[in-house]
Every structure is written in C-alpha cells, then in structure tokens.
Design a protein around this motif. Structure first.
Motif, PDB file in Angstrom:
ATOM      1  N   CYS A  70      -5.227  94.845 -32.851  1.00 14.33           N
ATOM      2  CA  CYS A  70      -4.336  93.698 -32.975  1.00 14.33           C
ATOM      3  C   CYS A  70      -5.153  92.415 -32.872  1.00 14.33           C
ATOM      4  O   CYS A  70      -6.171  92.370 -32.168  1.00 14.33           O
ATOM      5  N   MET A  71      -4.705  91.372 -33.555  1.00 17.95           N
ATOM      6  CA  MET A  71      -5.337  90.065 -33.422  1.00 17.95           C
ATOM      7  C   MET A  71      -4.354  88.991 -33.869  1.00 17.95           C
ATOM      8  O   MET A  71      -3.433  89.250 -34.653  1.00 17.95           O
ATOM      9  N   CYS A  72      -4.555  87.784 -33.353  1.00 13.01           N
ATOM     10  CA  CYS A  72      -3.749  86.648 -33.758  1.00 13.01           C
ATOM     11  C   CYS A  72      -4.455  85.942 -34.904  1.00 13.01           C
ATOM     12  O   CYS A  72      -5.652  85.626 -34.819  1.00 13.01           O
ATOM     13  N   LEU A  73      -3.726  85.698 -35.997  1.00 10.12           N
ATOM     14  CA  LEU A  73      -4.272  85.036 -37.175  1.00 10.12           C
ATOM     15  C   LEU A  73      -3.382  83.864 -37.550  1.00 10.12           C
ATOM     16  O   LEU A  73      -2.158  83.937 -37.441  1.00 10.12           O
ATOM     17  N   GLY A  74      -4.016  82.791 -38.041  1.00 14.11           N
ATOM     18  CA  GLY A  74      -3.254  81.639 -38.487  1.00 14.11           C
ATOM     19  C   GLY A  74      -4.046  80.839 -39.508  1.00 14.11           C
ATOM     20  O   GLY A  74      -5.282  80.935 -39.587  1.00 14.11           O
ATOM     21  N   PRO A  75      -3.381  80.021 -40.307  1.00 15.41           N
ATOM     22  CA  PRO A  75      -4.065  79.183 -41.303  1.00 15.41           C
ATOM     23  C   PRO A  75      -4.675  77.950 -40.661  1.00 15.41           C
ATOM     24  O   PRO A  75      -4.169  77.445 -39.655  1.00 15.41           O
ATOM     25  N   GLN A  76      -5.767  77.456 -41.272  1.00 16.36           N
ATOM     26  CA  GLN A  76      -6.387  76.246 -40.752  1.00 16.36           C
ATOM     27  C   GLN A  76      -5.580  75.008 -41.140  1.00 16.36           C
ATOM     28  O   GLN A  76      -5.532  74.033 -40.410  1.00 16.36           O
ATOM     29  N   SER A  77      -4.937  75.070 -42.295  1.00 15.37           N
ATOM     30  CA  SER A  77      -4.112  73.954 -42.747  1.00 15.37           C
ATOM     31  C   SER A  77      -3.028  74.478 -43.673  1.00 15.37           C
ATOM     32  O   SER A  77      -3.063  75.630 -44.108  1.00 15.37           O
ATOM     33  N   SER A  78      -2.057  73.650 -43.991  1.00 16.26           N
ATOM     34  CA  SER A  78      -0.950  74.074 -44.829  1.00 16.26           C
ATOM     35  C   SER A  78      -1.332  74.090 -46.303  1.00 16.26           C
ATOM     36  O   SER A  78      -2.354  73.515 -46.714  1.00 16.26           O
ATOM     37  N   ASN A  79      -0.511  74.766 -47.101  1.00 14.47           N
ATOM     38  CA  ASN A  79      -0.678  74.834 -48.555  1.00 14.47           C
ATOM     39  C   ASN A  79      -2.011  75.439 -48.971  1.00 14.47           C
ATOM     40  O   ASN A  79      -2.559  75.106 -50.018  1.00 14.47           O
ATOM     41  N   GLN A  80      -2.556  76.295 -48.138  1.00 17.55           N
ATOM     42  CA  GLN A  80      -3.773  77.017 -48.478  1.00 17.55           C
ATOM     43  C   GLN A  80      -3.572  78.489 -48.167  1.00 17.55           C
ATOM     44  O   GLN A  80      -2.670  78.872 -47.434  1.00 17.55           O
ATOM     45  N   PHE A  81      -4.427  79.309 -48.723  1.00 16.32           N
ATOM     46  CA  PHE A  81      -4.199  80.750 -48.684  1.00 16.32           C
ATOM     47  C   PHE A  81      -5.521  81.471 -48.464  1.00 16.32           C
ATOM     48  O   PHE A  81      -6.524  81.163 -49.121  1.00 16.32           O
ATOM     49  N   SER A  82      -5.537  82.423 -47.528  1.00 15.14           N
ATOM     50  CA  SER A  82      -6.739  83.209 -47.249  1.00 15.14           C
ATOM     51  C   SER A  82      -6.369  84.679 -47.125  1.00 15.14           C
ATOM     52  O   SER A  82      -5.211  85.024 -46.830  1.00 15.14           O
ATOM     53  N   ARG A  83      -7.334  85.518 -47.359  1.00 11.34           N
ATOM     54  CA  ARG A  83      -7.156  86.957 -47.187  1.00 11.34           C
ATOM     55  C   ARG A  83      -8.193  87.438 -46.179  1.00 11.34           C
ATOM     56  O   ARG A  83      -9.399  87.334 -46.398  1.00 11.34           O
ATOM     57  N   VAL A  84      -7.714  87.957 -45.058  1.00  7.15           N
ATOM     58  CA  VAL A  84      -8.594  88.479 -44.010  1.00  7.15           C
ATOM     59  C   VAL A  84      -8.761  89.967 -44.224  1.00  7.15           C
ATOM     60  O   VAL A  84      -7.777  90.699 -44.372  1.00  7.15           O
ATOM     61  N   ARG A  85     -10.010  90.413 -44.236  1.00  7.98           N
ATOM     62  CA  ARG A  85     -10.308  91.836 -44.407  1.00  7.98           C
ATOM     63  C   ARG A  85     -11.099  92.301 -43.193  1.00  7.98           C
ATOM     64  O   ARG A  85     -12.068  91.651 -42.777  1.00  7.98           O
ATOM     65  N   ILE A 134     -10.198  98.665 -42.463  1.00  5.61           N
ATOM     66  CA  ILE A 134      -9.158  98.877 -41.458  1.00  5.61           C
ATOM     67  C   ILE A 134      -7.854  98.219 -41.906  1.00  5.61           C
ATOM     68  O   ILE A 134      -6.786  98.830 -41.852  1.00  5.61           O
ATOM     69  N   ASP A 135      -7.935  96.987 -42.388  1.00  2.11           N
ATOM     70  CA  ASP A 135      -6.728  96.299 -42.817  1.00  2.11           C
ATOM     71  C   ASP A 135      -7.100  95.097 -43.670  1.00  2.11           C
ATOM     72  O   ASP A 135      -8.210  94.539 -43.570  1.00  2.11           O
ATOM     73  N   SER A 136      -6.179  94.676 -44.528  1.00  3.08           N
ATOM     74  CA  SER A 136      -6.297  93.477 -45.346  1.00  3.08           C
ATOM     75  C   SER A 136      -5.012  92.677 -45.163  1.00  3.08           C
ATOM     76  O   SER A 136      -3.916  93.198 -45.409  1.00  3.08           O
ATOM     77  N   ILE A 137      -5.139  91.424 -44.718  1.00  2.00           N
ATOM     78  CA  ILE A 137      -3.982  90.623 -44.321  1.00  2.00           C
ATOM     79  C   ILE A 137      -4.016  89.286 -45.042  1.00  2.00           C
ATOM     80  O   ILE A 137      -5.014  88.562 -44.982  1.00  2.00           O
ATOM     81  N   ASP A 138      -2.940  88.937 -45.710  1.00  2.00           N
ATOM     82  CA  ASP A 138      -2.824  87.656 -46.393  1.00  2.00           C
ATOM     83  C   ASP A 138      -2.230  86.627 -45.442  1.00  2.00           C
ATOM     84  O   ASP A 138      -1.184  86.852 -44.826  1.00  2.00           O
ATOM     85  N   ILE A 139      -2.918  85.473 -45.340  1.00  2.00           N
ATOM     86  CA  ILE A 139      -2.489  84.393 -44.470  1.00  2.00           C
ATOM     87  C   ILE A 139      -2.024  83.223 -45.333  1.00  2.00           C
ATOM     88  O   ILE A 139      -2.813  82.616 -46.057  1.00  2.00           O
TER      89      ILE A 139
END
Length: 359
Positions: A92-107, A135-140
């Motif tokens: 488990c981990m906490c993930l969040g965007p650095q700023s609005s209107n942007q998109f990242s994919r954490v792998r 392990i996982d791919s998460i869209d932020i």
C-alpha cells in the motif's frame, strides 16, 4: 495452534483514504516508509530524473517524495528489498498529483540487480526476462485528491532484491511529478500473524464457561466458530455457559476458529483446549431411587424424594429456558417446546446432576 493463510492469486485493487498520522504498518519490509529522514535513508534515486523530499499536509500525504521532472521524462526511487519466489505480499502507498490538470502513471516493480533493469526498460516492458515483475500500474489524475492504493495478495514469481517505483508522465495530457508517502510492504504471512485466537475456560461440575480473549492487531475480526466437542456449536463471541449431558466424568476437546481481514487479506486462527467435567459428589446417576424423571410423550415430570431441589431446563447451546428454585416437583408441558434435544440440571445438597432429554 494452527494458522491458515489465504493468498489469493487474483488481483485485488483497493482504493480508500486514511489519516497518515494514524497509519501503522507492523512488519513493514521497507525502511523510511514516510521519508521522515530524507531520501538517503533506505531509498536511492532511480534515473533519469531526480527525486526530492518535501513536507505538506494533503490527506494521506505528510512528508512525501516527489518523483519525476515533468513530460516527457520521468524518474523513480528504489530500495533493496528481498522478495521470495511464490511468496504472497501486500503493498500500500499514498499517491497524489503534484498539480492539477496533469496526469501521471506510477508503475511499481520487484526487480533483480540486473543492469538490464532501467527506467526505459521498465516503462516499456522491455526488461530482460526474469529480471523484473510488475506489481501494479496506477494512473494519477491531477484533479483527484491524494489517496491510498493497495495491491493485496500479489505473488512473486521469482526471487527479487529491489523495490522500484517509477513515474511515467503522459505527454499527451501534460506529465507531472507524482507525490508518494506512507509505503507499506508486508508478507501476507506477516499480516495474518497478528491474529491470535484464544479463550479462557472455567468448569463447575458439568458446566463450562468460556471467555474469548482473541486479538487481531491492525485487523478486524469478522466471525467466531465454537465447537464444544459434543456436537454442540456456537457463533457468539462469548457463548453462554455450556452444560455437558453426561452422568459421569468425561473429557471434551473445545475448539475456537477466529476469522478476520486485514488490508484485504483473509486470515484464520484456531485454538483447541481439552477440558474435564464431572458431576459433584452430592448427586450422581447412582441415585435412581431418589431422583425420579418421567419423560412421557407430553410431559416432563421431575421430583426428588419429596425434598426441595433447584431445576433448570436448557437448550443444546446451554441457554436456560426454564428455572425453578427450592421446589419439590417440576412439571413441564412438552408441547410448549419444539422437538429436539434438551438438558435438565438439578442441584441438591451442593451436588449437581445433568441429563439430556428428548422432546
């Protein structure tokens, strides 16, 4: 005591929010999971982009690391962690965007120390066979709030020595740094270790009283299953006193199975104890001339040599249905009760007698 662990191979993704200051992770396999001592304690930067630690207060983010330097490049962090082949893990981990209107994919990967494991190869899934496992791919999404993402019951296919978290900004929608905090990596076995079934028991003649002492640190107990060793059961946390329908001394094995969940993981623990019961010496089955029980088709009549006694009628679970104190005779209409097995208990002169009867 025997433990059962269920590591489900199917992928379960759980999304929920929580207070980072209350977050606990007993048995965490990673060092410095909240980056409270900077990135150099346990973590290293995974090229090409740099990563740095900053403080904030955004939902589950507190002191967090920023990964990546914007589109089209990205970055990552890594730590030496041993994954064992065929072992079940929860992350488990906490993930969040650095700023609005942007998109990242954490792998997130478990990987070996192979030189073929690079940022580019992990981003494009071109790493050499047997050197890494996703392990996982998460869209932020930049418009979403920070949240906790969990991958439960993930099974390592091989032995790995590194945990790698990379940010792969998406140029088409404006890549961005991603914020990471509160990383919790556990073996599924470690998760279930905190579930401990237990109970205490006191015996008075033929009646046993059970007190549940089961605990589950960090988890939630969902059910209890008692087996009293005489074909009687209960699902109560603390069952009512249980009376054994025997006329002489006997031993029974009592077992308690406790089931609970922790971070999506189902755990069970079982404990068994052997108890001994026997009637008090004041009244036993050897007094048939004094004790009279008439269990006819429609009526149960009990008397004891025209002397006062105490009487209880119980169902098979030990619940008292009828009770009389200091009486010379008891008459119970059987049609008032469902068909089944019941227990009668009689006290006199400090002694106790119990017997099963069928209605």
């Amino acid at each position: 005591m025997k433990k059962f662990y269920f590591c489900i191979l199917s992928i379960i993704l759980i999304l929920y929010s929580f207070d980072s200051k209350a977050q606990g992770c007993l048995g965490n396999m990673v060092t410095n999971p909240r980056f409270s001592t900077g990135i150099n304690n346990g973590w290293t930067v995974f090229a090409p982009a740099t990563s740095w630690v900053t403080s904030g207060s955004m939902g589950c983010l507190d002191t967090f690391v920023l990964i990546g330097s914007g589109s089209p490049t990205g970055g990552g962090i890594q730590q030496n962690v041993n994954f064992n082949a065929s072992q079940c893990y929860s992350l488990c981990m906490c993930l969040g965007p650095q700023s609005s209107n942007q998109f990242s994919r954490v792998r997130i990967f478990a990987a070996t120390s192979s030189a073929g494991v690079t940022y580019a190869s992990l981003k494009t899934n071109t790493y050499p066979a047997g050197t890494a496992q996703l392990i996982d791919s998460i869209d932020i999404n930049g418009t979403s709030s920070p949240a906790v993402y969990c991958k439960n019951n993930w099974v390592a296919s091989l032995n790995y020595s590194r945990l790698i978290i990379i940010n792969t900004p998406q140029p088409s929608v404006g890549g961005a740094e991603v914020l990471v905090d509160n990383i919790c990596l556990k073996s599924c076995l470690t998760l279930c270790d905190s579930l401990v079934a237990g109970f205490n028991v006191t015996v008075n003649a033929l009646t046993a009283t059970f007190t549940n002492t089961s605990t589950f640190t960090g988890g939630s107990i969902s059910s209890y299953s008692w087996d009293f060793g005489d074909a009687s059961t209960s699902s109560a946390m603390n069952p009512p006193p249980h009376t054994y329908g025997v006329s002489t001394g006997a031993t029974f094995t009592v077992c308690l199975i406790v089931t609970g969940t922790i971070q999506g993981q189902t755990c069970k623990d079982t404990i068994c104890k052997t108890i001994s019961v026997k009637p008090n010496s004041g009244m036993t089955m050897n007094n048939p001339s004094d004790l009279r029980i008439n269990n006819s088709s429609w009526k149960l009549a009990v008397s004891f040599n025209n002397e006062n006694f105490n009487f209880e009628l119980l169902d098979i679970s030990g619940k008292i249905l009828k009770e009389y104190r200091e009486v010379r005779e008891v008459n119970i209409n059987k049609p008032d009760f469902d068909h089944g097995i019941y227990i009668i208990r009689i006290w006199k002169d400090g002694g106790l007698y119990a017997q099963r009867v069928v209605f």
